[in-house]
Write a protein that holds these residues in place. Structure first.
Motif, PDB file in Angstrom:
ATOM      1  N   ARG A   1       0.836  -1.205   0.000  1.00  0.00           N
ATOM      2  CA  ARG A   1       0.000   0.000   0.000  1.00  0.00           C
ATOM      3  C   ARG A   1       0.864   1.246   0.000  1.00  0.00           C
ATOM      4  O   ARG A   1       0.776   2.081  -0.877  1.00  0.00           O
ATOM      5  CB  ARG A   1      -0.928   0.006   1.226  1.00  0.00           C
ATOM      6  CG  ARG A   1      -1.957  -1.117   1.245  1.00  0.00           C
ATOM      7  CD  ARG A   1      -2.905  -0.946   2.433  1.00  0.00           C
ATOM      8  NE  ARG A   1      -2.158  -0.762   3.680  1.00  0.00           N
ATOM      9  CZ  ARG A   1      -2.458   0.152   4.609  1.00  0.00           C
ATOM     10  NH1 ARG A   1      -3.468   0.984   4.429  1.00  0.00           N
ATOM     11  NH2 ARG A   1      -1.736   0.241   5.717  1.00  0.00           N
ATOM     12  N   VAL A   2       1.714   1.365   1.017  1.00  0.00           N
ATOM     13  CA  VAL A   2       2.557   2.549   1.137  1.00  0.00           C
ATOM     14  C   VAL A   2       3.968   2.217   0.657  1.00  0.00           C
ATOM     15  O   VAL A   2       4.567   1.236   1.106  1.00  0.00           O
ATOM     16  CB  VAL A   2       2.618   3.053   2.590  1.00  0.00           C
ATOM     17  CG1 VAL A   2       3.511   4.287   2.689  1.00  0.00           C
ATOM     18  CG2 VAL A   2       1.221   3.363   3.100  1.00  0.00           C
ATOM     19  N   ALA A   3       4.480   3.034  -0.249  1.00  0.00           N
ATOM     20  CA  ALA A   3       5.816   2.802  -0.802  1.00  0.00           C
ATOM     21  C   ALA A   3       6.696   4.024  -0.603  1.00  0.00           C
ATOM     22  O   ALA A   3       6.231   5.162  -0.738  1.00  0.00           O
ATOM     23  CB  ALA A   3       5.721   2.474  -2.291  1.00  0.00           C
ATOM     24  N   TRP A   4       7.959   3.765  -0.290  1.00  0.00           N
ATOM     25  CA  TRP A   4       8.988   4.807  -0.329  1.00  0.00           C
ATOM     26  C   TRP A   4       9.817   4.546  -1.578  1.00  0.00           C
ATOM     27  O   TRP A   4      10.273   3.420  -1.815  1.00  0.00           O
ATOM     28  CB  TRP A   4       9.912   4.733   0.883  1.00  0.00           C
ATOM     29  CG  TRP A   4       9.271   5.030   2.201  1.00  0.00           C
ATOM     30  CD1 TRP A   4       8.004   5.486   2.450  1.00  0.00           C
ATOM     31  CD2 TRP A   4       9.890   4.860   3.488  1.00  0.00           C
ATOM     32  NE1 TRP A   4       7.793   5.619   3.801  1.00  0.00           N
ATOM     33  CE2 TRP A   4       8.933   5.243   4.461  1.00  0.00           C
ATOM     34  CE3 TRP A   4      11.153   4.429   3.913  1.00  0.00           C
ATOM     35  CZ2 TRP A   4       9.205   5.206   5.832  1.00  0.00           C
ATOM     36  CZ3 TRP A   4      11.431   4.383   5.274  1.00  0.00           C
ATOM     37  CH2 TRP A   4      10.467   4.779   6.224  1.00  0.00           C
ATOM     38  N   VAL A   5      10.022   5.567  -2.377  1.00  0.00           N
ATOM     39  CA  VAL A   5      10.829   5.452  -3.586  1.00  0.00           C
ATOM     40  C   VAL A   5      12.038   6.373  -3.446  1.00  0.00           C
ATOM     41  O   VAL A   5      11.881   7.595  -3.328  1.00  0.00           O
ATOM     42  CB  VAL A   5      10.009   5.820  -4.842  1.00  0.00           C
ATOM     43  CG1 VAL A   5      10.903   5.790  -6.078  1.00  0.00           C
ATOM     44  CG2 VAL A   5       8.838   4.873  -5.012  1.00  0.00           C
ATOM     45  N   LEU A   6      13.221   5.783  -3.449  1.00  0.00           N
ATOM     46  CA  LEU A   6      14.466   6.525  -3.280  1.00  0.00           C
ATOM     47  C   LEU A   6      15.196   6.556  -4.619  1.00  0.00           C
ATOM     48  O   LEU A   6      15.553   5.514  -5.171  1.00  0.00           O
ATOM     49  CB  LEU A   6      15.346   5.867  -2.211  1.00  0.00           C
ATOM     50  CG  LEU A   6      14.672   5.569  -0.861  1.00  0.00           C
ATOM     51  CD1 LEU A   6      15.688   4.952   0.107  1.00  0.00           C
ATOM     52  CD2 LEU A   6      14.033   6.806  -0.273  1.00  0.00           C
ATOM     53  N   SER A   7      15.433   7.756  -5.126  1.00  0.00           N
ATOM     54  CA  SER A   7      15.976   7.917  -6.472  1.00  0.00           C
ATOM     55  C   SER A   7      17.478   7.656  -6.537  1.00  0.00           C
ATOM     56  O   SER A   7      18.162   7.539  -5.520  1.00  0.00           O
ATOM     57  CB  SER A   7      15.697   9.335  -6.974  1.00  0.00           C
ATOM     58  OG  SER A   7      16.638  10.245  -6.416  1.00  0.00           O
ATOM     59  N   SER A   8      17.971   7.629  -7.766  1.00  0.00           N
ATOM     60  CA  SER A   8      19.415   7.647  -8.000  1.00  0.00           C
ATOM     61  C   SER A   8      19.924   9.053  -7.691  1.00  0.00           C
ATOM     62  O   SER A   8      19.153   9.958  -7.433  1.00  0.00           O
ATOM     63  CB  SER A   8      19.713   7.273  -9.459  1.00  0.00           C
ATOM     64  OG  SER A   8      19.150   8.237 -10.336  1.00  0.00           O
ATOM     65  N   GLY A   9      21.227   9.241  -7.732  1.00  0.00           N
ATOM     66  CA  GLY A   9      21.742  10.576  -7.442  1.00  0.00           C
ATOM     67  C   GLY A   9      23.219  10.653  -7.161  1.00  0.00           C
ATOM     68  O   GLY A   9      23.733  11.729  -6.856  1.00  0.00           O
ATOM     69  N   GLY A  10      23.952   9.518  -7.234  1.00  0.00           N
ATOM     70  CA  GLY A  10      25.372   9.559  -6.920  1.00  0.00           C
ATOM     71  C   GLY A  10      25.607  10.050  -5.504  1.00  0.00           C
ATOM     72  O   GLY A  10      24.862   9.685  -4.588  1.00  0.00           O
ATOM     73  N   PRO A  11      26.609  10.907  -5.269  1.00  0.00           N
ATOM     74  CA  PRO A  11      26.861  11.417  -3.921  1.00  0.00           C
ATOM     75  C   PRO A  11      25.663  12.150  -3.325  1.00  0.00           C
ATOM     76  O   PRO A  11      25.528  12.209  -2.103  1.00  0.00           O
ATOM     77  CB  PRO A  11      28.050  12.371  -4.128  1.00  0.00           C
ATOM     78  CG  PRO A  11      28.730  11.856  -5.334  1.00  0.00           C
ATOM     79  CD  PRO A  11      27.641  11.366  -6.233  1.00  0.00           C
ATOM     80  N   ARG A  12      24.820  12.705  -4.177  1.00  0.00           N
ATOM     81  CA  ARG A  12      23.608  13.356  -3.646  1.00  0.00           C
ATOM     82  C   ARG A  12      22.705  12.355  -2.944  1.00  0.00           C
ATOM     83  O   ARG A  12      21.845  12.728  -2.156  1.00  0.00           O
ATOM     84  CB  ARG A  12      22.855  14.054  -4.781  1.00  0.00           C
ATOM     85  CG  ARG A  12      23.604  15.224  -5.409  1.00  0.00           C
ATOM     86  CD  ARG A  12      22.756  15.928  -6.462  1.00  0.00           C
ATOM     87  NE  ARG A  12      23.452  17.079  -7.009  1.00  0.00           N
ATOM     88  CZ  ARG A  12      24.234  17.050  -8.082  1.00  0.00           C
ATOM     89  NH1 ARG A  12      24.403  15.887  -8.724  1.00  0.00           N
ATOM     90  NH2 ARG A  12      24.840  18.127  -8.519  1.00  0.00           N
ATOM     91  N   GLY A  13      22.918  11.064  -3.237  1.00  0.00           N
ATOM     92  CA  GLY A  13      22.120  10.024  -2.604  1.00  0.00           C
ATOM     93  C   GLY A  13      22.302   9.941  -1.102  1.00  0.00           C
ATOM     94  O   GLY A  13      21.490   9.307  -0.408  1.00  0.00           O
TER      95      GLY A  13
END
Length: 301
Positions: free
Chosen positions: A49-61
């Motif tokens: 139901r509830v999702a967390w989506v963590l993007s790409s980003g290199g060091p910004r990650g």
């Protein structure tokens, strides 16, 4: 001042080449993983139901660490964590039981160059096999088997199938290898071969895979965008404008598909220094806490 394109593609390549020998070498980096524990895709036994989506980003990650730390303090928990590249690394570790405070210590104590190994016998200069080892080791310290389907929280590692550019989500098998595949870069970090197919970073296809988890049935999605904010680009960065706009074109449809998108203010330039990591973590924590009411409502609905 560090280039705004100092993401994983440039930082870990240049820094990794100088330190990779200290971390060891990766022999036969293009080996085909065909065993029963090889990463794979399987239908979820339950609809998230509830999702967390963590993007790409290199060091910004590193911003994901601060976000997760704040989410833990807010007492909210998702049904699934979906990660691409740097987001896959943080997402799998959190799904395996490492809380935000533990991730923060790991992020600040770990030398980013230790994640690169010299690729011996491969077309690319470096291998991300050390990333796989890190994931396995950290999960085992929590008493968790390093397999995606055995993590306390459901986790998906998003990667690009290089034969046709298809975006896939590994949901079972070796968690370390799945993260390595999500972080791999053709021409720089050796892609991971699984059952004859090579997989690499989905950054050029779907850097913030909200639509993917929506297709799985997720009804509420919190997304974290760790890409550079092109609206904050200072004078003198015009040569990177095309790359910024390309990335925004890729993230926009997924941002529109999310219920809430956090893009913590970490400025435009990036590096892997400890100071920059601290800045990213602090920004992620601060901006997540600023949205606390909306985040709690999202998880309570």
């Amino acid at each position: 001042m560090t280039s705004p394109l100092l993401n994983r593609r440039s930082v870990l390549v240049s820094a990794g080449l100088s330190a990779a020998w200290l971390a060891g070498c990766a022999f036969d980096p293009d080996a085909d993983h065909t065993g029963p524990n090889a990463p794979g895709m399987a239908a979820s036994p339950r609809q998230p139901r509830v999702a967390w989506v963590l993007s790409s980003g290199g060091p910004r990650g590193f911003v994901h660490v601060g976000v997760v730390k704040a989410l833990d303090e807010l007492g909210v928990v998702p049904d699934v964590i979906v990660g691409a590249s740097a987001g896959a690394l943080i997402g799998v570790l959190r799904a395996g039981g490492l809380l935000g405070s533990e991730l923060e210590r790991l992020a600040l104590d770990l030398s980013p160059t230790a994640l690169a190994r010299v690729s011996v016998g491969g077309a690319e200069r470096l291998s991300g096999s050390a990333i796989a080892d890190l994931v396995r080791d950290q999960l085992r310290t929590k008493g968790v088997a390093p397999q995606l389907e055995k993590l306390p929280l459901m986790a998906l590692c998003v990667s690009q199938r290089m034969s046709d550019g298809g975006v896939v989500a590994f949901s079972q098998g070796d968690a370390g290898l799945a993260v390595q595949a999500s972080c791999a870069i053709e021409g720089q970090f050796t892609p991971v071969r699984v059952r004859g197919q090579r997989y690499a970073d989905a950054d050029l296809r779907m850097p913030m895979p909200v639509r993917l988890v929506r297709a799985m049935g997720a009804t509420r999605v919190l997304a974290v965008d760790a890409s550079a904010d092109e609206t904050r680009a200072p004078a003198g960065t015009e040569r990177w404008r095309a790359g910024d706009l390309r990335k925004r074109a890729l993230t926009r449809p997924d941002a529109q598909a999310a219920d809430l998108v956090l893009q913590p203010d970490i400025g435009y330039y990036a590096s892997v220094s400890r100071e920059y990591r601290e800045k990213c973590i602090a920004a992620g924590y601060r901006d997540t806490m600023a949205a606390a009411a909306r985040i709690k409502a999202l998880h309570a609905a």
